[in-house]
Design a protein around this motif. Structure first.
Motif, PDB file in Angstrom:
ATOM      1  N   ALA A   1      -8.206  -6.627   2.171  1.00  0.00           N
ATOM      2  CA  ALA A   1      -9.409  -5.911   1.428  1.00  0.00           C
ATOM      3  C   ALA A   1      -9.941  -6.960   0.330  1.00  0.00           C
ATOM      4  CB  ALA A   1      -9.463  -4.684   1.062  1.00  0.00           C
ATOM      5  N   ASP A   2     -11.022  -7.197   0.362  1.00  0.00           N
ATOM      6  CA  ASP A   2     -11.743  -7.806  -0.765  1.00  0.00           C
ATOM      7  C   ASP A   2     -11.489  -7.434  -2.190  1.00  0.00           C
ATOM      8  OD1 ASP A   2     -13.354  -9.759   0.786  1.00  0.00           O
ATOM      9  OD2 ASP A   2     -14.497  -8.195   1.370  1.00  0.00           O
ATOM     10  N   VAL A   3     -11.556  -5.989  -2.227  1.00  0.00           N
ATOM     11  CA  VAL A   3     -11.035  -5.182  -3.494  1.00  0.00           C
ATOM     12  C   VAL A   3     -10.028  -4.217  -3.091  1.00  0.00           C
ATOM     13  CG1 VAL A   3     -11.647  -3.961  -5.491  1.00  0.00           C
ATOM     14  CG2 VAL A   3     -13.101  -5.624  -4.588  1.00  0.00           C
ATOM     15  N   GLY A   4      -8.746  -4.174  -3.096  1.00  0.00           N
ATOM     16  CA  GLY A   4      -7.683  -3.259  -2.913  1.00  0.00           C
ATOM     17  C   GLY A   4      -7.618  -2.178  -4.276  1.00  0.00           C
ATOM     18  N   ILE A   5      -7.813  -1.023  -3.799  1.00  0.00           N
ATOM     19  CA  ILE A   5      -7.625   0.132  -4.806  1.00  0.00           C
ATOM     20  C   ILE A   5      -6.566   0.925  -4.528  1.00  0.00           C
ATOM     21  CG2 ILE A   5      -9.041   1.802  -6.036  1.00  0.00           C
ATOM     22  CD1 ILE A   5     -11.520   0.179  -4.832  1.00  0.00           C
ATOM     23  N   ALA A   6      -5.624   1.057  -5.503  1.00  0.00           N
ATOM     24  CA  ALA A   6      -4.600   2.088  -5.225  1.00  0.00           C
ATOM     25  C   ALA A   6      -4.665   3.096  -6.051  1.00  0.00           C
ATOM     26  CB  ALA A   6      -3.250   1.450  -5.505  1.00  0.00           C
ATOM     27  N   MET A   7      -4.206   4.213  -5.802  1.00  0.00           N
ATOM     28  CA  MET A   7      -4.159   5.488  -6.473  1.00  0.00           C
ATOM     29  C   MET A   7      -2.931   5.354  -7.341  1.00  0.00           C
ATOM     30  SD  MET A   7      -6.756   6.880  -5.344  1.00  0.00           S
ATOM     31  CE  MET A   7      -6.806   8.697  -5.804  1.00  0.00           C
ATOM     32  N   GLY A   8      -2.967   5.897  -8.727  1.00  0.00           N
ATOM     33  CA  GLY A   8      -1.887   5.719  -9.695  1.00  0.00           C
ATOM     34  C   GLY A   8      -0.634   6.504  -9.422  1.00  0.00           C
ATOM     35  N   ASP A   9      -0.774   7.574  -8.477  1.00  0.00           N
ATOM     36  CA  ASP A   9       0.257   8.396  -8.275  1.00  0.00           C
ATOM     37  C   ASP A   9       1.014   7.625  -7.069  1.00  0.00           C
ATOM     38  OD1 ASP A   9       0.042  10.079 -10.327  1.00  0.00           O
ATOM     39  OD2 ASP A   9      -0.663  11.653  -9.406  1.00  0.00           O
ATOM     40  N   GLY A  10       0.432   6.768  -6.436  1.00  0.00           N
ATOM     41  CA  GLY A  10       1.060   6.030  -5.133  1.00  0.00           C
ATOM     42  C   GLY A  10       2.396   5.404  -5.214  1.00  0.00           C
TER      43      GLY A  10
END
Length: 655
Positions: free
Chosen positions: A559-568
């Motif tokens: 992705a152009d912007v990869g966004i992860a959840m902190g509990d991931g």
């Protein structure tokens, strides 16, 4: 795809120059312009000599000019060093002439002194140096606010030896499997799991949550968090370099080095712009007397004013202070960016794709419905089934037990028939909890309920007494509280929203319809998520992916912007460009607003700074400009641009 493969892929793809618009930043190409205290002392010495020289006036002209000269050298100490030092160093490194703004200002001050304008030369350096210190402060403030996290980094731990004695050791000596004692009020030294004791822990350094969390045996704890009134023993689960807190510090470091596309472009164009100004300078000297009919003194004076007016000081300060201020603002909300390029891109999104479980939903099933036929003692039946489910570790069992906390526990012998359900006997009646396919027939009303709930994507379990179905419980992984508002926001912004899930079509569409998401793609294999992101990029343009699992990592990378959840998972956090530490999707909305505001402010700064340059140059050629006015207007515009960028430190209004 295992972690090693993803990390290898990450190394090759994370530059993402074409996707992100950023550029690689090599450590040896960065200049540290932190001036420390010594130049500040010199600056105030210069300021004092300038004021004394102004007081003396023309009565003691020679002494005044000497003091103005001292101002140039003293207040401009770092300007001269950076002007000539960095120009020489960069020119040797690139094997071509690479002048900077400081070089231009030093030349202008020297030329002003040559024609006898010592006061203007002192004023030029004084204001330029002052504006430069302000820019450093603006950048430094952002860095200090983020890197205050370093003060929270644990240094010591109380390790329990094999003979149960306790020794205080450095945190970096801990290895996975070590047992560590944490006393009340102490700092958790590293990531691990509680093996004895109960307590409450302040985890605000990790997720920004101010309310302490209750912890007991089996719960995870994180390094740098603060223990409450209890004490406990934990088992180390990660090396100190792999803790969640260590990953936060790594993100902080990356965010300082990775500039936005606009900031990078300005930085790259600066030496070319300055070179162009220096090339035009001799033409003005020649054309002044021959074409414009100016005297030699007027020509030289206006040429110097041209150097000052043309300097791109405000332009150079248009993006970096603003970007760092925005990153600092977001860090306080628990939104960590690996660089300004990703923050800038977030505001330009055309499409955003979401994983379902743990991203838009709570990540675990909850009871949504229950139904029992007439004549059933519902209270007794619930007591029995909850007692049965307490003997199972299945997620559905956990959800049922959690939903009915106030029940009377029955002493039961429970048989877990793998793949079929739970069976037990109470008061000579056989109780069974199974999926609908385990029963050949049941009540018409129950059948209607099963069909209704199944169409909604819910998991239904039936409850039978002596093989007669008397009720049901429906469960579902429901959307988290902020998901609907977040999806509505992105839809309103014209960003195409997509739910990508491995769940069945009915389940995916049920969540999608509830959230009013633009598109639902269900039954997706983990390896296909990255392909779907690529299709989104081809169809819509700049695309973000939000996820939390190992199976999301390839899509996060692409992705152009990869966004992860902190509990991931660690892998998802490692490869993502943005981490939402609170696992709160509403913070992504907040970040999008800040990103759009950042891009707006940067362009305001660029347009304003170039307008001032063109205005000053025009007034100079019309004979309406002096060195003093040029300095005040030019450096004043730089100060305004910096303060405009610092507005991004102010929290953005909520949705």
């Amino acid at each position: 795809m295992d972690k090693e493969e993803i990390n290898n892929k990450n190394h090759s793809l994370k530059n993402k120059t074409s996707n992100h618009g950023g550029t690689e930043h090599k450590h040896n190409e960065e200049h540290d312009h932190s001036h420390g205290n010594i130049p500040v002392y010199f600056y105030f010495i210069g300021l004092i000599t300038f004021l004394i020289a102004l007081f003396l006036g023309e009565d003691l002209l020679i002494l005044s000019n000497m003091l103005f000269s001292i101002t140039v050298v003293s207040a401009g100490y770092h300007v001269i060093i950076e002007g000539f030092g960095d120009t020489i160093k960069d020119s040797l490194r690139t094997k071509k002439f690479m002048p900077n703004i400081h070089f231009l200002m030093v030349l202008a001050a020297a030329a002003a002194m040559i024609i006898g304008s010592f006061e203007e030369a002192g004023l030029l350096i004084l204001i330029f140096a002052g504006a430069h210190f302000l820019e450093d402060y603006a950048e430094g403030k952002s860095k200090r606010e983020i890197t205050n996290l370093l003060k929270l980094n644990p240094t010591e731990a109380r390790r329990i030896s094999t003979d149960n004695s306790v020794e205080v050791v450095s945190v970096d000596q801990l290895v996975v499997g070590d047992k560590v004692q944490v006393l009340n009020g102490g700092q958790v030294p590293t990531d691990g799991k509680i093996i004895s004791g109960t307590t409450s822990i302040d985890e605000s350094s990790i997720n920004g949550e101010s309310i302490p969390k209750e912890k007991t045996v089996g719960d995870d704890v994180f390094g740098s968090t603060i223990n409450g009134t209890g004490s406990f023993v934990m088992e180390v689960s990660k090396d100190s370099s792999d803790t969640v807190f260590a990953k936060i510090l790594k993100l902080v470091d990356q965010s300082q080095k990775n500039l936005s596309k606009t900031a990078t472009t300005i930085k790259r164009l600066e030496p070319k712009y300055v070179t162009l100004v220096l090339m035009i300078f001799p033409f003005i000297l020649v054309l002044g007397p021959t074409v414009f009919g100016w005297s030699w003194n007027v020509t030289l004076y206006r040429s110097i004013v041209f150097l000052i007016s043309s300097s791109p000081c405000a332009l150079a300060a248009s993006a970096v202070p603003a970007t760092l201020s925005a990153i600092s603002n977001l860090a306080k909300r628990g939104v960590l960016f690996k660089g300004g390029s990703f923050l800038s891109n977030l505001g330009e999104l055309k499409a955003i794709s979401f994983d379902k479980t743990g991203t838009l939903t709570k990540g675990k099933p909850v009871v949504t419905n229950q139904y029992f036929i007439d004549g059933v003692d519902e209270e007794e039946v619930i007591d029995v089934i909850v007692s049965m489910e307490k003997e199972s570790n299945h997620p559905l069992a956990t959800a049922i037990v959690s939903n009915f906390p106030h029940t009377e526990t029955k002493t039961l012998s429970v048989e877990n028939e793998v793949g079929r359900g739970l069976v037990s006997t109470f008061n000579d009646n056989e109780y069974r909890i199974s999926k609908p396919s385990e029963f050949n027939s049941y009540d018409k009303n129950i059948k209607e309920k099963v069909n209704e709930y199944s169409k909604d994507g819910k998991t239904v379990v039936l409850i039978a007494i002596n093989k007669e179905v008397i009720g049901l419980i429906a469960l579902m992984d429901v959307p988290n509280s902020n998901a609907k508002d977040a999806i509505e926001y992105f839809n309103d912004q014209g960003v195409h929203t997509t739910l990508i899930t491995g769940d069945a079509k009915l389940t995916g569409e049920s969540i999608g319809n509830e959230l009013k998401i633009g598109q639902v793609i269900a039954n997706v294999l983990p390896e296909d998520k990255a392909k779907i992101v690529k299709q989104q990029q081809d169809s819509y343009g700049l695309t973000a992916m939000v996820g939390d699992g190992v199976n999301d990592a390839p899509a996060l990378v692409n992705a152009d912007v990869g966004i992860a959840m902190g509990d991931g998972t660690d892998v998802a956090i490692d490869v993502a460009d943005v981490v939402l530490m609170k696992n709160d999707i509403s913070n992504l909305v907040y970040a999008h607003k800040v990103s759009r505001r950042l891009n707006k402010i940067v362009w305001q700064n660029i347009i304003f700074s170039m307008f001032i340059v063109l205005l000053l140059i025009s007034l100079n050629f019309l004979g309406k400009m002096t060195i003093g006015i040029g300095v005040l207007a030019h450096e004043g515009s730089t100060v305004l641009v910096i303060f405009n960028g610092l507005r991004l430190l102010i929290p953005q209004k909520e949705m």
